[in-house]
Structure formats: C-alpha cells, structure tokens
Design a protein around this motif. Structure first.
Motif, PDB file in Angstrom:
ATOM      1  N   GLY A   1       0.797  -1.219   0.000  1.00 50.43           N
ATOM      2  CA  GLY A   1       0.000   0.000   0.000  1.00 50.43           C
ATOM      3  C   GLY A   1       0.827   1.265   0.000  1.00 50.43           C
ATOM      4  N   MET A   2       2.100   1.184   0.411  1.00 43.86           N
ATOM      5  CA  MET A   2       2.958   2.365   0.483  1.00 43.86           C
ATOM      6  C   MET A   2       3.808   2.557  -0.773  1.00 43.86           C
ATOM      7  N   LEU A   3       3.754   1.591  -1.704  1.00 44.04           N
ATOM      8  CA  LEU A   3       4.550   1.718  -2.932  1.00 44.04           C
ATOM      9  C   LEU A   3       3.944   2.762  -3.862  1.00 44.04           C
ATOM     10  N   ARG A   4       4.778   3.347  -4.712  1.00 43.28           N
ATOM     11  CA  ARG A   4       4.316   4.424  -5.600  1.00 43.28           C
ATOM     12  C   ARG A   4       4.522   4.107  -7.080  1.00 43.28           C
TER      13      ARG A   4
ATOM     14  N   ALA B   1      -3.189  12.633   3.043  1.00 44.16           N
ATOM     15  CA  ALA B   1      -2.174  12.355   2.019  1.00 44.16           C
ATOM     16  C   ALA B   1      -1.854  10.866   1.966  1.00 44.16           C
ATOM     17  N   LEU B   2      -1.733  10.249   3.113  1.00 44.79           N
ATOM     18  CA  LEU B   2      -1.449   8.817   3.163  1.00 44.79           C
ATOM     19  C   LEU B   2      -2.637   8.019   2.624  1.00 44.79           C
ATOM     20  N   MET B   3      -3.846   8.485   2.928  1.00 43.60           N
ATOM     21  CA  MET B   3      -5.043   7.820   2.405  1.00 43.60           C
ATOM     22  C   MET B   3      -5.031   7.799   0.880  1.00 43.60           C
ATOM     23  N   GLU B   4      -4.673   8.928   0.257  1.00 42.12           N
ATOM     24  CA  GLU B   4      -4.671   9.008  -1.201  1.00 42.12           C
ATOM     25  C   GLU B   4      -3.617   8.068  -1.804  1.00 42.12           C
ATOM     26  N   GLN B   5      -2.493   7.904  -1.119  1.00 42.05           N
ATOM     27  CA  GLN B   5      -1.467   6.983  -1.586  1.00 42.05           C
ATOM     28  C   GLN B   5      -1.980   5.544  -1.545  1.00 42.05           C
ATOM     29  N   VAL B   6      -2.560   5.157  -0.419  1.00 44.02           N
ATOM     30  CA  VAL B   6      -3.083   3.786  -0.280  1.00 44.02           C
ATOM     31  C   VAL B   6      -4.252   3.564  -1.240  1.00 44.02           C
ATOM     32  N   ALA B   7      -5.048   4.612  -1.467  1.00 45.99           N
ATOM     33  CA  ALA B   7      -6.180   4.505  -2.396  1.00 45.99           C
ATOM     34  C   ALA B   7      -5.686   4.148  -3.799  1.00 45.99           C
TER      35      ALA B   7
END
Length: 382
Positions: free
Chosen positions: A164-167, A205-211
């Motif tokens: 979930g933290m990968l980009r 911000a973290l929510m949008e990344q995991v989303a």
C-alpha cells in the motif's frame, strides 16, 4: 438421419433462369445481391448494438455489486440507506439485463430462420473446439469469508501495508512478483478499510497513496474476471498495459481512483458521525438522574422564571416562583427536576443530621445545570 430442410429456402440473386427482354439481367442480379448485402449489414448492425447494450448492462451490474460488496466490507453494520439504494439499483439493472438478453435471443432466432445465401453458405461453422469445464464451486458463507479474511490479514498484514505504500509501477510489479499470494480479494478489502481508517484519522495524504494501490489491486482483479483466469496469472499483464496505456485507459483509471477517494471520504464521514452520536448517547446516559431523565433536557424545558432560580442558586426565589405557579404545573416541573437530579430533596436528611439543623432539600442549583446534576443543600422545604 440428416435433416436437409435447411436447403429448402436459399436466397440466390440469379435464381431465375428467365427475365424480361427489356431488363438488364446482369444489373438485376447485382441489384438483388446489393439489396441482400445491405439487409445483412443492417441486421448485423442491429445485432451488434443489442450485444453492446447487453454487455454494458452486465458491466453496470458488476460495478454495482462491487460497490455494494465494498460498502458491506467497509461498514458491515452501517450505511443501511446506501446499501438499500445500491440493492435497488442492482435489482433494476438485472431487470434491464434480462430484457437485453430476451431481445438478443429473439434476434438469434430470427437469424436462425433466415434463408441461406451465397454469402453465408461457404462460411465455416467452427475451426476448433476447446472444452475447459470445471466443476461448480460452492460459494463460501459470510462466516467463512470473514474467517478467511481474518486469517489472511493476521498472516500478511505487514506485507499488505508495504504494498500500500509503494508508488512506482515497477516497484509494485516487482513486489507482487515476489509475493503473488497478495493478489487476491482479501488484500483489496484490507486496503479499502485501511483507507477509511486513515481518512477518519485525518491522514489524507497517506489515504490518497493507499487509495492508488487499492485501485491497482481492484483493476488486476477485474482483469482476471474478464479473462476468467487466476489473478496471480495476469497481474503482469495489467502493469504492462498500464505502463503503455493510451489516454482513454489512463483517464478511466484516474476517474475510478477519484471516485473511490470520494467514497472513502463519505464512509469516513458517516463513521465519524456515528461515533459522535454514540459518544453523545453515552454522555447523556451518564447524566441521567434517578428517575431516568436528562438534566440538560429538563432544564431547557423549564419556564424561564424557574431557570433563573437555578441559574442564581436562590432557593427562596425558587420557593416564591413555585408558589405563584399553578400547583399542577409546579408539581410537574419539580417532579421532573427530581427525576433528573436537578433537585435532590432531603439531601441532608439522607446524609445524616447535625444537631440544631432543620431537615431540608438540597441542590447544586445550576452552575452545572447544563452538564448534569444539581446537588447543593437548601434550608427550607418546598
């Protein structure tokens, strides 16, 4: 026996041996053939439109069911109004799907009964047949699904959070290649719940990344369903496609991502409101007096004159005000004050007498009236 009845009706442009001398026979045959070709093209166009409408309806049904499942996973006991709306929408879409299928069946029957012609006689019926029949698998019960999800999360929660933290696309593909067991519904469900938790905690911000990673996993699962293969067998195909995707495909991915984030914000808002209501209800229950009434509600329902007595903590003024009121009304309000704890009669008597002191009601008249109880002693009986 072989059924030769299909040969009874064959439409051929030049099936007449004789034509009128004034008619150009070759032109007549060409015209008949062209008319037949145009009818066939019109029929094929109608068939394609019906097929397209049916597939679009099926896609909407699948999308509605996915949203319903996502909602039930995120809030199993909440959001009943939204659940009911989605269920009604799914029911309506299934009716439309049935209607599309009926129209397609009628068109196929019509096509079957159409006479053969020179353009259809020579087409292959089939070139190859492949049968891959699997026995029907019984669907797990809700309890089994819940237990399966719980067991999976307990075992792989750390790995799911890492994904979930990968980009970058390459990083996600590499990590799933090393951990193919993560390509499943349980991972997608966990990421959905995690997104809502992060939004509730205001970690936007973290929510949008995991989303973003949640939608990646959901696209992989949808691709697997469309190809009817195991998700672990096609996630590389998704990354290959997304890294070279055209504008339309990327817009579809982005639109789904933004839509998902909006749904997450909506579910987080509902959860916060629900938690606030539960907290307020707990606080209200703590305030309840001996008779089960809320002192805040009772205070706000008192006549202004009685409220003023409690505000300034003047027992004599309270006695004078009550004496001027209608007896039944005064009794009604004072009984409610007692039941809510705003007024504690004979508090000193309950706690024991001191020599020379009169037995008297007591009350903590107001300062704390809006919070709860009133417990100050007073020196006269009302």
């Amino acid at each position: 026996m072989v059924d030769y009845s299909v040969w009874d009706h064959i439409e051929v442009s030049d099936d007449e041996d004789e034509t009128h001398p004034n008619i150009d026979t070759a032109s007549l045959f060409r015209w008949r053939h062209q008319a037949r070709v145009e009818r066939m093209e019109q029929f094929q166009k109608e068939k394609e439109e019906l097929d397209k409408g049916c597939r679009e309806c099926k896609r909407k049904v699948a999308e509605c069911q996915r949203k319903l499942k996502e909602l039930e996973v995120a809030e199993p006991k909440g959001g009943q109004a939204e659940v009911q709306r989605l269920q009604a929408e799914a029911q309506q879409l299934r009716k439309e799907e049935k209607s599309w299928e009926q129209k397609l069946d009628e068109l196929r029957k019509k096509e079957k009964n159409m006479p053969w012609n020179v353009d259809t006689l020579s087409k292959d019926g089939f070139s190859k047949s492949v049968f891959n029949i699997k026995p029907d698998k019984e669907e797990d019960s809700e309890e089994q699904k819940e237990q399966k999800h719980k067991t999976f999360v307990e075992k792989y929660e750390k790995q799911i959070k890492h994904f979930g933290m990968l980009r970058r696309w390459d990083d996600s593909q590499k990590y799933l290649s090393e951990n193919p067991h993560l390509v499943c519904e349980e991972t997608a469900n966990y990421l959905v719940i995690w997104c809502i938790d992060l939004e509730v905690e205001e970690k936007c911000a973290l929510m949008e990344q995991v989303a973003h990673q949640t939608i990646v996993m959901q696209f992989i699962l949808e691709l697997a369903k469309s190809l009817k293969v195991d998700p672990r067998a096609c996630f590389r195909q998704f990354f290959t496609k997304i890294k070279t995707a055209d504008q339309q495909y990327m817009e579809g991915f982005t639109d789904e991502l933004e839509s998902f984030k909006e749904r997450v914000r909506g579910r987080a808002k509902v959860r916060i409101e629900k938690a606030m209501k539960e907290y307020e209800e707990e606080e209200r229950k703590k305030r309840l007096g001996p008779g089960g009434l809320d002192p805040v509600e009772v205070y706000e329902a008192l006549p202004v004159e009685l409220q003023k007595c409690f505000d300034i903590k003047d027992v004599q003024m309270l006695q004078d005000t009550i004496s001027k009121m209608d007896p039944s009304e005064a009794k009604y309000h004072m009984q409610r004050c007692i039941d809510s704890g705003l007024w504690v009669p004979n508090a000193k008597a309950a706690g024991g007498h001191e020599k020379g002191e009169d037995e008297a009601p007591a009350s903590d008249l107001v300062g704390e009236a809006r919070k709860g109880r009133v417990e100050e002693e007073e020196k006269g009986n009302v």
